[in-house]
Design an enzyme around this catalytic site. Structure first.
Site, mmCIF file in Angstrom:
data_model
loop_
_atom_site.group_PDB
_atom_site.id
_atom_site.type_symbol
_atom_site.label_atom_id
_atom_site.label_comp_id
_atom_site.label_asym_id
_atom_site.label_seq_id
_atom_site.Cartn_x
_atom_site.Cartn_y
_atom_site.Cartn_z
ATOM 1 N N ASN A 9 0.865 -1.176 0.000
ATOM 2 C CA ASN A 9 0.000 0.000 0.000
ATOM 3 C C ASN A 9 0.903 1.228 0.000
ATOM 4 O O ASN A 9 1.495 1.574 1.021
ATOM 5 C CB ASN A 9 -0.904 -0.005 1.233
ATOM 6 C CG ASN A 9 -1.750 1.261 1.323
ATOM 7 O OD1 ASN A 9 -1.883 2.008 0.371
ATOM 8 N ND2 ASN A 9 -2.316 1.506 2.499
ATOM 9 N N TRP A 10 0.995 1.867 -1.160
ATOM 10 C CA TRP A 10 1.898 3.003 -1.304
ATOM 11 C C TRP A 10 1.363 4.291 -0.677
ATOM 12 O O TRP A 10 2.067 5.293 -0.623
ATOM 13 C CB TRP A 10 2.199 3.251 -2.782
ATOM 14 C CG TRP A 10 3.222 2.319 -3.339
ATOM 15 C CD1 TRP A 10 3.897 1.342 -2.664
ATOM 16 C CD2 TRP A 10 3.686 2.274 -4.690
ATOM 17 N NE1 TRP A 10 4.764 0.690 -3.507
ATOM 18 C CE2 TRP A 10 4.656 1.237 -4.765
ATOM 19 C CE3 TRP A 10 3.395 2.990 -5.838
ATOM 20 C CZ2 TRP A 10 5.322 0.915 -5.941
ATOM 21 C CZ3 TRP A 10 4.050 2.666 -7.019
ATOM 22 C CH2 TRP A 10 5.007 1.648 -7.066
ATOM 23 N N LYS A 11 0.099 4.287 -0.298
ATOM 24 C CA LYS A 11 -0.515 5.492 0.278
ATOM 25 C C LYS A 11 -0.292 6.676 -0.677
ATOM 26 O O LYS A 11 -0.424 6.507 -1.883
ATOM 27 C CB LYS A 11 0.009 5.736 1.686
ATOM 28 C CG LYS A 11 -0.178 4.489 2.561
ATOM 29 C CD LYS A 11 0.044 4.718 4.025
ATOM 30 C CE LYS A 11 -0.167 3.417 4.787
ATOM 31 N NZ LYS A 11 -0.096 3.609 6.242
ATOM 32 N N HIS A 94 -9.697 1.419 4.776
ATOM 33 C CA HIS A 94 -8.442 1.593 5.503
ATOM 34 C C HIS A 94 -8.654 2.587 6.646
ATOM 35 O O HIS A 94 -9.442 3.533 6.536
ATOM 36 C CB HIS A 94 -7.347 2.099 4.558
ATOM 37 C CG HIS A 94 -5.974 2.032 5.139
ATOM 38 N ND1 HIS A 94 -5.498 2.977 6.029
ATOM 39 C CD2 HIS A 94 -4.972 1.130 4.976
ATOM 40 C CE1 HIS A 94 -4.260 2.665 6.370
ATOM 41 N NE2 HIS A 94 -3.917 1.550 5.757
ATOM 42 N N GLU A 96 -7.005 4.990 7.715
ATOM 43 C CA GLU A 96 -6.754 6.390 7.377
ATOM 44 C C GLU A 96 -7.952 6.993 6.648
ATOM 45 O O GLU A 96 -8.249 8.189 6.812
ATOM 46 C CB GLU A 96 -5.477 6.495 6.544
ATOM 47 C CG GLU A 96 -4.233 6.201 7.365
ATOM 48 C CD GLU A 96 -3.018 5.796 6.549
ATOM 49 O OE1 GLU A 96 -1.985 5.495 7.174
ATOM 50 O OE2 GLU A 96 -3.112 5.756 5.298
ATOM 51 N N GLU A 166 -5.572 -4.756 10.481
ATOM 52 C CA GLU A 166 -4.557 -3.733 10.697
ATOM 53 C C GLU A 166 -4.854 -2.982 11.996
ATOM 54 O O GLU A 166 -5.693 -2.071 12.013
ATOM 55 C CB GLU A 166 -4.556 -2.735 9.526
ATOM 56 C CG GLU A 166 -4.044 -3.304 8.226
ATOM 57 C CD GLU A 166 -3.546 -2.206 7.309
ATOM 58 O OE1 GLU A 166 -2.402 -2.300 6.851
ATOM 59 O OE2 GLU A 166 -4.292 -1.238 7.074
ATOM 60 N N GLY A 172 2.147 2.824 10.689
ATOM 61 C CA GLY A 172 3.016 3.986 10.566
ATOM 62 C C GLY A 172 3.640 4.444 11.862
ATOM 63 O O GLY A 172 4.227 5.520 11.924
ATOM 64 N N SER A 212 3.157 -1.981 10.087
ATOM 65 C CA SER A 212 4.618 -1.958 10.256
ATOM 66 C C SER A 212 5.258 -3.312 9.935
ATOM 67 O O SER A 212 6.171 -3.766 10.631
ATOM 68 C CB SER A 212 4.986 -1.498 11.673
ATOM 69 O OG SER A 212 4.531 -0.179 11.909
ATOM 70 N N GLY A 233 2.954 -1.379 4.242
ATOM 71 C CA GLY A 233 3.017 0.057 3.990
ATOM 72 C C GLY A 233 4.387 0.507 3.511
ATOM 73 O O GLY A 233 4.788 0.242 2.390
ATOM 74 N N GLY A 234 5.120 1.192 4.386
ATOM 75 C CA GLY A 234 6.377 1.827 4.004
ATOM 76 C C GLY A 234 7.385 0.916 3.335
ATOM 77 O O GLY A 234 8.072 1.334 2.394
#
Length: 248
Positions: A9-11, A94, A96, A166, A172, A212, A233-234
């Site tokens: 997930n590149w956000k 999600h 967010e 999640e 994050g 994470s 994510g990251g």
């Protein structure tokens, strides 16, 4: 048999040019594997990635969609628009989106239903915030989100949904649920699916962990019995880190 799915997930990161460069590097590293891999990217990058990954087996997903087919909904993207591009997956609900854009269980349910009218596979995100976990309400919250999201969805269609657990407190933040915590919550989700449908349907549904996830903890998390992959994510922004997770 459930085939694990590891999705990035590149956000809100990368331009289309950066996405194209990632794809070229990632294709050099990617080889046939026992898991499915996908990248969920911003709308502007989807067509670039679909073309770049054509014929590789690497999937492409959107990060959101609107439930109406068309209309005066400035800034929104419909299911048919995603279908035209050729995406394989779409993230729904999600944390967010729920936190910053006021998504509710009811809007998530409508988005799921819209996606399930196509071949696009929804990735449904559920998870509790830190206060809910500290109050011992995590299973109540997550089970409730699953029930609300799947309201009115048939068993046949439910089998096509991927569910990503999640914990909001691990997204994050650098914090990660222990493999045991993640496994317990994914087991809770599967038990909820059994009560909504039956054990046959429950056993077919992919349940991921997200929060994470990185190369250092991927194997421990994904070796848990009820975890069928990860929503990353990251670490998915870096081709070498993402391939390490895929090859756990």
């Amino acid at each position: 048999m459930r085939i694990p799915l590891i999705a990035g997930n590149w956000k809100m990161y990368k331009t289309s040019a950066e996405a194209a460069a990632f794809a070229e590097e990632f294709k050099k590293l990617y080889h046939d594997t026992d898991v499915r891999a996908a990248i969920c990217a911003p709308y502007t990058q989807l067509e670039t990635l679909v073309k770049a990954f054509a014929g590789t087996g690497i999937g492409v997903g959107a990060q959101n969609v609107y439930f109406e087919k068309e209309g005066a909904f400035t800034g929104e993207i419909s299911v048919d628009m995603l279908k035209e591009i050729g995406v394989d997956y779409c993230i729904v609900g999600h944390s967010e989106r729920r936190q910053y854009f006021n998504e509710t269980d009811q809007s998530v349910n409508r988005k799921l239903k819209a996606l399930l009218e196509t071949e696009i596979c929804p990735i449904l995100c559920v998870g509790e915030v830190l206060e809910e976990r500290e109050a011992g309400r995590e299973t109540e919250i997550v089970s409730g989100q699953v029930r609300a999201a799947l309201d009115g969805i048939s068993a046949e269609k439910a089998e096509r949904i991927v569910i990503a657990y999640e914990p909001v407190w691990a997204i994050g933040t650098g914090k990660t649920a222990t493999p045991e915590q993640a496994g317990e919550m994914c087991a809770c989700i599967r038990q909820t699916l059994e009560t909504l449908y039956d054990d046959v349907v429950s056993d077919k549904i992919i349940i991921q962990y997200g929060g994470s996830v990185k190369p250092e903890n991927a194997a421990d998390i994904m070796n848990m019995e009820e975890i069928d992959g990860a929503l990353v994510g990251g670490a998915s922004l870096d081709p070498s880190k993402f391939i390490e997770i895929i090859n756990f």
